[in-house]
Design an enzyme around this catalytic site. Structure first.
Site, mmCIF file in Angstrom:
data_model
loop_
_atom_site.group_PDB
_atom_site.id
_atom_site.type_symbol
_atom_site.label_atom_id
_atom_site.label_comp_id
_atom_site.label_asym_id
_atom_site.label_seq_id
_atom_site.Cartn_x
_atom_site.Cartn_y
_atom_site.Cartn_z
ATOM 1 C CB CYS A 289 -0.799 0.123 1.178
ATOM 2 S SG CYS A 289 -2.263 1.384 1.070
ATOM 3 C CG HIS A 373 -4.530 -3.666 2.384
ATOM 4 N ND1 HIS A 373 -3.602 -3.535 3.437
ATOM 5 C CD2 HIS A 373 -4.808 -2.609 1.713
ATOM 6 C CE1 HIS A 373 -3.720 -2.340 3.670
ATOM 7 N NE2 HIS A 373 -4.165 -1.590 2.402
ATOM 8 C CD GLU A 375 -3.185 -6.721 4.822
ATOM 9 O OE1 GLU A 375 -4.254 -6.052 5.210
ATOM 10 O OE2 GLU A 375 -2.532 -6.638 4.122
#
Length: 400
Positions: A289, A373, A375
């Site tokens: 990011c 992202h 995760e």
């Protein structure tokens, strides 16, 4: 013939409730609705998020600092909130989102993990909410005109100084040129050993580690740290302004550049020189990011403000190194300008929505990053391989 009392009842039946919340756009447009969460007012950039689940993770993502989130999915709040799905690491810092906009009123929570109603949870975190507006129309406006600056206000009695709110919305400078990382970064160094959540058992604790990783906190999410710990990394988290020498003194096997809010070039004024020093020293480096955007600047590229940004859990991204397509979670209003990337940088991932850059790697060096992202698990684990790539780079570098 209708009598007086019948007429009174009809009048009362058709009476419109007074609005208790407003969204005031910088161009003077005013949207009225019902307030929830915290009272008061807050200024920010209005974006829309297309995710159908995970609203608590979204509302606590530090990358949303300075923004007001419009959810396109109408049923938000129906699973309540809990203490395990919070993504903010620094609980003393400013919460991620400044406000939240919903189509429908929050219903009573119905989930075995719920500990608290979303309304009360938002009030406790200081996040202002507005419900009862046409979120499809607002989303359409953002798609046409870009993400507007606005003020969101909630007053239980419905009394607003509309002229003052309009003036505040007009005068807010917006996210371009704004460094918001100081609002969300940790104030001191700490270690992390919590591992990913497992159904019926919750989060675990790391029992052994193989690699020493320093994570630079520009607004890092908890689940990133959990996945690093879960893949065998001893993680030390350092504040965003930590010097390169202080990182070198920790003798890392690798360095992680976290997500975060604001314009990358603004934060990059102090972060990019550190990133360049880490690259020059040969440390394996992985960014996500904001970390990806600032890495792009550090290797010679440029970043740009996006028209409407990418915010959602349903974004297809192609990994150009494997040809596979991942369903990803995204939250960014700035992007690396793919046309600005120099020859020594390889583009590794692209958005299949608009072709924008979503990943880079430095040729001949153990350095890579992605815009999305991995995760957040919308795939659900389509992108977890990136953490394994980081491990492989550190392992290979250690053998050199």
């Amino acid at each position: 013939m209708t009598g007086k009392h019948d007429s009174d009842r009809l009048d009362r039946g058709w009476a419109e409730p007074a609005p208790t919340a407003l969204l005031v756009l910088a161009d003077g447009t005013v949207l009225e609705g019902t307030g929830f969460g915290a009272t008061g007012h807050a200024v920010g950039e209005v974006c829309f998020n297309t995710a159908m689940t995970g609203y608590q993770e979204i509302l606590t993502d530090p990358s949303y600092a300075g923004q007001i989130i419009t959810f396109t999915f109408p049923h938000i709040g129906n699973v309540g909130t809990n203490d395990e799905d919070i993504e903010t690491v620094n609980l003393a810092a400013t919460p991620g989102a400044r406000g939240v906009i919903l189509h429908s009123a929050i219903t009573s929570p119905s989930n075995y993990r719920s500990h608290r109603h979303l309304d009360r949870w938002l009030a406790a975190r200081g996040i202002i909410g507005l419900a009862g507006i046409d979120t499809r129309a607002l989303t359409g406006l953002i798609r046409r005109n870009g993400m507007p600056n606005a003020v969101i206000a909630h007053a239980a009695e419905g009394a607003f100084d509309l002229d003052a709110l309009k003036a505040e919305a007009r005068s807010w400078p917006g996210l371009v040129g704004m460094d918001l990382v100081p609002m969300v970064t940790s104030g001191q160094r700490f270690t992390w050993d919590e591992t990913p959540w497992r159904w019926n058992t919750g989060h675990g604790r790391q029992e052994a580690s193989a690699f020493n990783v320093v994570a630079i906190d520009y607004g890092i999410k908890r689940n990133i740290l959990r996945l690093l710990a879960g893949t065998g990394c001893k993680v030390t988290v350092v504040p965003a302004t930590t010097s390169a020498q202080d990182i070198f003194d920790l003798a890392p096997d690798g360095v992680f550049l976290s997500n975060g809010p604001g314009e990358p070039a603004a934060t990059g004024a102090y972060a990019v020189p550190v990133i360049r020093a880490l690259i020059d020293a040969g440390h394996p480096t992985f960014g996500i990011c904001l970390g990806h955007q600032m890495l792009g600047i550090a290797v010679g590229g440029k970043t740009m403000k996006m028209h409407q940004g990418h915010h959602g859990a349903n974004h297809p991204v192609k990994d150009l190194t494997t040809g596979k397509v991942e369903i990803t979670s995204m939250n960014h209003g700035f992007a690396v300008d793919r046309a600005s990337l120099p020859d020594h940088v390889e583009e590794t991932h692209v958005s299949l929505f608009d072709g924008s850059n979503c990943g880079i790697a430095l040729k001949g060096a153990p350095v890579f990053s992605v815009q999305y992202h991995p995760e957040a698990s919308p795939g659900p684990r389509d992108s977890h391989y990136l953490f394994d790539r980081f491990i492989d780079l550190m392992r290979a570098h250690r053998r050199m």
